[in-house]
Design an enzyme around this catalytic site. Sequence first.
Site, PDB file in Angstrom:
ATOM      1  N   LYS A  64      -2.958  -0.280   0.141  1.00 23.27           N
ATOM      2  CA  LYS A  64      -4.183   0.479   0.432  1.00 23.27           C
ATOM      3  C   LYS A  64      -4.788   1.029  -0.861  1.00 23.27           C
ATOM      4  O   LYS A  64      -5.995   0.958  -1.082  1.00 23.27           O
ATOM      5  CB  LYS A  64      -3.864   1.623   1.414  1.00 23.27           C
ATOM      6  CG  LYS A  64      -3.594   1.110   2.826  1.00 23.27           C
ATOM      7  CD  LYS A  64      -2.949   2.152   3.734  1.00 23.27           C
ATOM      8  CE  LYS A  64      -2.568   1.499   5.063  1.00 23.27           C
ATOM      9  NZ  LYS A  64      -1.847   2.389   5.973  1.00 23.27           N
ATOM     10  N   GLN A 108       0.374   8.441   6.124  1.00 20.13           N
ATOM     11  CA  GLN A 108       1.079   7.210   6.493  1.00 20.13           C
ATOM     12  C   GLN A 108       2.166   7.512   7.521  1.00 20.13           C
ATOM     13  O   GLN A 108       3.002   8.407   7.319  1.00 20.13           O
ATOM     14  CB  GLN A 108       1.692   6.580   5.224  1.00 20.13           C
ATOM     15  CG  GLN A 108       2.374   5.251   5.455  1.00 20.13           C
ATOM     16  CD  GLN A 108       1.385   4.139   5.851  1.00 20.13           C
ATOM     17  OE1 GLN A 108       0.272   4.044   5.332  1.00 20.13           O
ATOM     18  NE2 GLN A 108       1.787   3.306   6.803  1.00 20.13           N
ATOM     19  N   ASP A 131      -8.131   7.239   9.662  1.00 17.93           N
ATOM     20  CA  ASP A 131      -7.288   6.473  10.586  1.00 17.93           C
ATOM     21  C   ASP A 131      -7.766   6.626  12.032  1.00 17.93           C
ATOM     22  O   ASP A 131      -7.312   5.901  12.922  1.00 17.93           O
ATOM     23  CB  ASP A 131      -5.825   6.966  10.492  1.00 17.93           C
ATOM     24  CG  ASP A 131      -4.908   5.941   9.846  1.00 17.93           C
ATOM     25  OD1 ASP A 131      -5.325   4.766   9.732  1.00 17.93           O
ATOM     26  OD2 ASP A 131      -3.789   6.307   9.461  1.00 17.93           O
TER      27      ASP A 131
END
Length: 319
Positions: A64, A108, A131
């Site tokens: 990422k 994460q 997200d």
Amino acid sequence: MCTLSTEADRHQAQLLDGARIAADIRNEVRADVASLHETAGVVPCLVVVRVGDDPASLVYVRNKVRTSEELGLRSEHRALPTETTTDDLLSLLATLNARDDVDGILVQLPLPAHVDEARVLESVGLLKDVDGFHPLNVGRLHQDRPALVPCTPAGIVELLLREGVAISGARACVVGRSRIVGRPLAELLLQHDATVTICHSRTRDLTFVTSQADILIAAIGRAGFIRGEHVKPGATVIDVGMNKITDETAARQLFGDDADRRIETIRQRGYTLVGDVHPAEVKAVAGRLTPVPGGVGPLTVAMLMRNTVTAAMRRRGFV
Ligand code: NDP
């Protein structure tokens, strides 16, 4: 004895090239980043927070961060020790939420078991929640209002649209009801006017349900689970799963013509990746199929980049 193969024997699904579409999306994002910089002097910034030393998470986070940099975004990787507490994370998030130069924040997953994941996810600023896991973003998605949408489902819909798969009116079946993939994907498909069924571990007669679907999505987490019998002939099958297998016999059984190459990969790397779909069986029945790797995976990261730019623009009132 007749040795000619039948039409059905010869059939091979068209492979949907998620990697190519992801590259197209990344190019579009790169152009948007350049134009945002030129017109408004803004360089969007993504902060990725990782707790602990899960090796898979480390690979995802590095990917990422590297992709952000390739596209001209700024990025920060905050690597925290396993013993980080919920309060430590909440205080970091408060700082990041307050920083005007930070546009996207991603925590994460999975977090260590002692951390209160729900509290952490709802402490990511709503406008920076790239997200799309904040309860308010989830609610907005379900009300068909502007929201930051989870990256994997958003990428799958993008793939279907760009490949010209007819969603409106189609029967879509999503196997898996996670908050990260199955549920938001079902909602997005509904917004595109599919008739959507969600299946899970308690679904009765799964084969009957899945074999009605024009679009079948497997997000289960079990290697090669969806077999030929689950698939309607000609259906579009999207394989979200990412499972490592190390066993050469299993690879031979799953990959058919491609088995030698996969066994070579196991010998070199110790494993090969397989989705939730049995590739050899489903290729012989489906009309279109996403490969693993090279299908849904690259789209997830591309959509994260897209969400970061969208978040930067929305927070500044540009869109
Ligand atoms: P979860 O474990 O959160 O959810 C799995 C779902 O599958 C659950 O809803 C579960 O049902 C269902 N399920 C399990 N067994 C069966 C069964 N026998 N029959 C029917 N349904 C079943 O997984 P995720 O959604 O997080 O991930 C799914 C897969 O996608 C994984 O392989 C993961 O690695 C991959 N993934 C890939 C991404 C990418 O970028 N390519 C991104 C995210 C995930 P129940 O709810 O009843 O337990």
